[in-house]
Design a protein around this motif. Structure first.
Motif, PDB file in Angstrom:
ATOM      1  N   ALA A  49       0.844  -1.194   0.000  1.00  0.00           N
ATOM      2  CA  ALA A  49       0.000   0.000   0.000  1.00  0.00           C
ATOM      3  C   ALA A  49       0.884   1.251   0.000  1.00  0.00           C
ATOM      4  O   ALA A  49       2.077   1.186   0.347  1.00  0.00           O
ATOM      5  CB  ALA A  49      -0.894  -0.006   1.234  1.00  0.00           C
ATOM      6  N   PRO A  50       0.328   2.417  -0.383  1.00  0.00           N
ATOM      7  CA  PRO A  50       1.098   3.661  -0.270  1.00  0.00           C
ATOM      8  C   PRO A  50       1.607   3.832   1.160  1.00  0.00           C
ATOM      9  O   PRO A  50       0.877   3.606   2.124  1.00  0.00           O
ATOM     10  CB  PRO A  50       0.067   4.739  -0.631  1.00  0.00           C
ATOM     11  N   SER A  51       2.869   4.190   1.298  1.00  0.00           N
ATOM     12  CA  SER A  51       3.475   4.242   2.622  1.00  0.00           C
ATOM     13  C   SER A  51       2.936   5.406   3.447  1.00  0.00           C
ATOM     14  O   SER A  51       2.462   6.413   2.911  1.00  0.00           O
ATOM     15  CB  SER A  51       4.998   4.342   2.512  1.00  0.00           C
ATOM     16  N   LEU A  52       3.030   5.247   4.755  1.00  0.00           N
ATOM     17  CA  LEU A  52       2.516   6.246   5.685  1.00  0.00           C
ATOM     18  C   LEU A  52       3.547   7.311   6.016  1.00  0.00           C
ATOM     19  O   LEU A  52       3.557   7.861   7.114  1.00  0.00           O
ATOM     20  CB  LEU A  52       2.029   5.554   6.965  1.00  0.00           C
ATOM     21  N   ASP A  53       4.405   7.617   5.041  1.00  0.00           N
ATOM     22  CA  ASP A  53       5.358   8.712   5.235  1.00  0.00           C
ATOM     23  C   ASP A  53       4.762  10.029   4.771  1.00  0.00           C
ATOM     24  O   ASP A  53       5.449  11.052   4.721  1.00  0.00           O
ATOM     25  CB  ASP A  53       6.672   8.427   4.501  1.00  0.00           C
ATOM     26  N   SER A  54       3.480  10.022   4.454  1.00  0.00           N
ATOM     27  CA  SER A  54       2.769  11.219   4.006  1.00  0.00           C
ATOM     28  C   SER A  54       1.846  11.709   5.116  1.00  0.00           C
ATOM     29  O   SER A  54       1.014  10.950   5.626  1.00  0.00           O
ATOM     30  CB  SER A  54       1.939  10.902   2.754  1.00  0.00           C
ATOM     31  N   VAL A  55       1.986  12.965   5.487  1.00  0.00           N
ATOM     32  CA  VAL A  55       1.131  13.539   6.524  1.00  0.00           C
ATOM     33  C   VAL A  55      -0.329  13.509   6.094  1.00  0.00           C
ATOM     34  O   VAL A  55      -1.226  13.256   6.909  1.00  0.00           O
ATOM     35  CB  VAL A  55       1.570  14.987   6.848  1.00  0.00           C
ATOM     36  N   SER A  56      -0.591  13.725   4.815  1.00  0.00           N
ATOM     37  CA  SER A  56      -1.978  13.719   4.347  1.00  0.00           C
ATOM     38  C   SER A  56      -2.613  12.343   4.515  1.00  0.00           C
ATOM     39  O   SER A  56      -3.790  12.231   4.879  1.00  0.00           O
ATOM     40  CB  SER A  56      -2.050  14.166   2.883  1.00  0.00           C
ATOM     41  N   ARG A  57      -1.851  11.270   4.253  1.00  0.00           N
ATOM     42  CA  ARG A  57      -2.391   9.929   4.434  1.00  0.00           C
ATOM     43  C   ARG A  57      -2.630   9.632   5.913  1.00  0.00           C
ATOM     44  O   ARG A  57      -3.629   9.015   6.284  1.00  0.00           O
ATOM     45  CB  ARG A  57      -1.460   8.886   3.804  1.00  0.00           C
ATOM     46  N   LEU A  58      -1.714  10.060   6.749  1.00  0.00           N
ATOM     47  CA  LEU A  58      -1.884   9.860   8.183  1.00  0.00           C
ATOM     48  C   LEU A  58      -3.108  10.617   8.697  1.00  0.00           C
ATOM     49  O   LEU A  58      -3.894  10.094   9.492  1.00  0.00           O
ATOM     50  CB  LEU A  58      -0.632  10.311   8.935  1.00  0.00           C
ATOM     51  N   ARG A  59      -3.280  11.833   8.229  1.00  0.00           N
ATOM     52  CA  ARG A  59      -4.447  12.608   8.661  1.00  0.00           C
ATOM     53  C   ARG A  59      -5.746  11.970   8.181  1.00  0.00           C
ATOM     54  O   ARG A  59      -6.750  11.961   8.912  1.00  0.00           O
ATOM     55  CB  ARG A  59      -4.334  14.047   8.142  1.00  0.00           C
ATOM     56  N   ALA A  60      -5.731  11.417   6.971  1.00  0.00           N
ATOM     57  CA  ALA A  60      -6.934  10.760   6.449  1.00  0.00           C
ATOM     58  C   ALA A  60      -7.300   9.553   7.313  1.00  0.00           C
ATOM     59  O   ALA A  60      -8.487   9.305   7.590  1.00  0.00           O
ATOM     60  CB  ALA A  60      -6.711  10.329   5.002  1.00  0.00           C
ATOM     61  N   ILE A  61      -6.304   8.802   7.745  1.00  0.00           N
ATOM     62  CA  ILE A  61      -6.559   7.657   8.608  1.00  0.00           C
ATOM     63  C   ILE A  61      -7.064   8.115   9.967  1.00  0.00           C
ATOM     64  O   ILE A  61      -8.022   7.545  10.519  1.00  0.00           O
ATOM     65  CB  ILE A  61      -5.286   6.798   8.754  1.00  0.00           C
ATOM     66  N   ARG A  62      -6.447   9.151  10.511  1.00  0.00           N
ATOM     67  CA  ARG A  62      -6.891   9.657  11.819  1.00  0.00           C
ATOM     68  C   ARG A  62      -8.324  10.173  11.741  1.00  0.00           C
ATOM     69  O   ARG A  62      -9.136   9.932  12.630  1.00  0.00           O
ATOM     70  CB  ARG A  62      -5.953  10.759  12.312  1.00  0.00           C
ATOM     71  N   ASP A  63      -8.639  10.880  10.666  1.00  0.00           N
ATOM     72  CA  ASP A  63     -10.006  11.384  10.490  1.00  0.00           C
ATOM     73  C   ASP A  63     -10.998  10.228  10.353  1.00  0.00           C
ATOM     74  O   ASP A  63     -12.107  10.282  10.909  1.00  0.00           O
ATOM     75  CB  ASP A  63     -10.079  12.284   9.252  1.00  0.00           C
ATOM     76  N   ALA A  64     -10.603   9.183   9.601  1.00  0.00           N
ATOM     77  CA  ALA A  64     -11.477   8.022   9.440  1.00  0.00           C
ATOM     78  C   ALA A  64     -11.663   7.291  10.770  1.00  0.00           C
ATOM     79  O   ALA A  64     -12.744   6.765  11.054  1.00  0.00           O
ATOM     80  CB  ALA A  64     -10.897   7.072   8.393  1.00  0.00           C
ATOM     81  N   SER A  65     -10.626   7.267  11.584  1.00  0.00           N
ATOM     82  CA  SER A  65     -10.709   6.632  12.893  1.00  0.00           C
ATOM     83  C   SER A  65     -11.781   7.304  13.748  1.00  0.00           C
ATOM     84  O   SER A  65     -12.583   6.633  14.414  1.00  0.00           O
ATOM     85  CB  SER A  65      -9.349   6.711  13.596  1.00  0.00           C
ATOM     86  N   ILE A  66     -11.802   8.619  13.705  1.00  0.00           N
ATOM     87  CA  ILE A  66     -12.799   9.374  14.480  1.00  0.00           C
ATOM     88  C   ILE A  66     -14.191   9.202  13.877  1.00  0.00           C
ATOM     89  O   ILE A  66     -15.172   8.929  14.583  1.00  0.00           O
ATOM     90  CB  ILE A  66     -12.412  10.864  14.530  1.00  0.00           C
ATOM     91  N   ALA A  67     -14.276   9.346  12.551  1.00  0.00           N
ATOM     92  CA  ALA A  67     -15.577   9.288  11.873  1.00  0.00           C
ATOM     93  C   ALA A  67     -16.249   7.926  12.028  1.00  0.00           C
ATOM     94  O   ALA A  67     -17.480   7.845  12.174  1.00  0.00           O
ATOM     95  CB  ALA A  67     -15.406   9.625  10.397  1.00  0.00           C
TER      96      ALA A  67
END
Length: 271
Positions: A49-67
């Motif tokens: 998968a695309p690596s988690l060295d991208s802040v935007s990808r990390l933020r998308a995961i964090r937002d999905a975790s909350i949602a």
């Protein structure tokens, strides 16, 4: 929907995004659709998968975790299987390994995970004293970095009791754990229940649950393989430190029937 198969009295069951038809933030949405609230995710990288060295990808995961009300329990770095945890420190590969360790730790801290883990298969396999000691040195350093971020650091392998004990003793860090898998040890002739009984205090509370069959390079539905998964789960039930079952059969084909079977089987086996 798979959620209808689950009940409020279910044990804590999680998914692993590297075994799903989705990864990253989409995997969290899929987990919620299944009626579950916990997931392990992979750091990703080449061929994955695309690596988690991208802040935007990390933020998308964090937002999905909350949602979706889905917790990221751990971040795996499966890319280590393609590199070599025991590579010489100052070699190009060794430097890459250490960089990945730091990136994985930072991603886990950002996402609020409690653990990171680095597997020892293929190029990271532990096959002799030298590779065991080199792996232990790397993991010891990783634990020191993880402690600064309040993270457990774990290793998944297929070692027997004696070698597992040696690895833990060589790492010698209070935030180090091993990942128990219900089938990987079986492939090399080691019973998971023996590992549990002989080394009850060295494993993380999150257990990988899958099944397989000798000579078949693929997972099979739980209970249909030669992994004696039910025996392992019976043993786990007597050890109070295990509290999360992470389904790690291969569901990437997208057929919900396989996952639905495994969820139901695991619920019945752990009640």
């Amino acid at each position: 929907m798979l959620a209808s198969t689950l009940s409020n009295s279910m044990p804590r069951i999680a998914l692993a995004d590297w075994r799903l038809p989705f990864n990253g933030s989409q995997a969290l949405g899929f987990t919620a659709w299944c009626g579950l609230h916990d997931i392990q995710i992979d750091f990703g990288g080449p061929g994955r998968a695309p690596s988690l060295d991208s802040v935007s990808r990390l933020r998308a995961i964090r937002d999905a975790s909350i949602a979706h009300d889905v917790n990221v329990l751990a971040v795996a770095c499966n890319q280590m299987n393609d590199l070599g945890l025991h590579s010489a420190v100052h070699s190009p590969v060794g430097e890459k390994v250490r960089s990945l360790v730091m990136q994985t730790l930072d991603a886990a801290a950002f996402l609020g995970a409690s653990m990171v883990f680095f597997p020892s298969f293929r190029k990271s396999a532990i096959g002799d004293r030298q590779t065991l000691e080199a792996t232990a040195r790397l993991l010891q350093w990783a634990c020191e970095q993880g402690e600064q971020r309040a993270l457990l650091v774990a290793n998944e392998n297929d070692l027997d009791v004696q070698a597992s004990r040696r690895l833990v003793e060589h790492v010698n860090q209070r935030n180090f754990r091993l990942i128990l898998d219900t089938y990987n040890p079986v492939k090399v002739g080691v019973r998971p229940s023996t590992l549990i009984l002989e080394l009850p205090s060295v494993f993380a509370s999150q257990v990988h649950v899958k099944d397989g069959r000798s000579g078949l390079d693929a997972s099979v539905p739980l209970g249909f393989g030669d992994g004696s998964v039910a025996e392992t789960l019976d043993t786990l039930r007597d050890i109070q430190s295990f509290d999360t079952y992470v389904l790690e059969n291969d569901y990437r084909c997208g057929d919900p029937a396989h996952l639905q079977h495994d969820l139901g089987w695991l619920l019945n086996a752990t009640r």
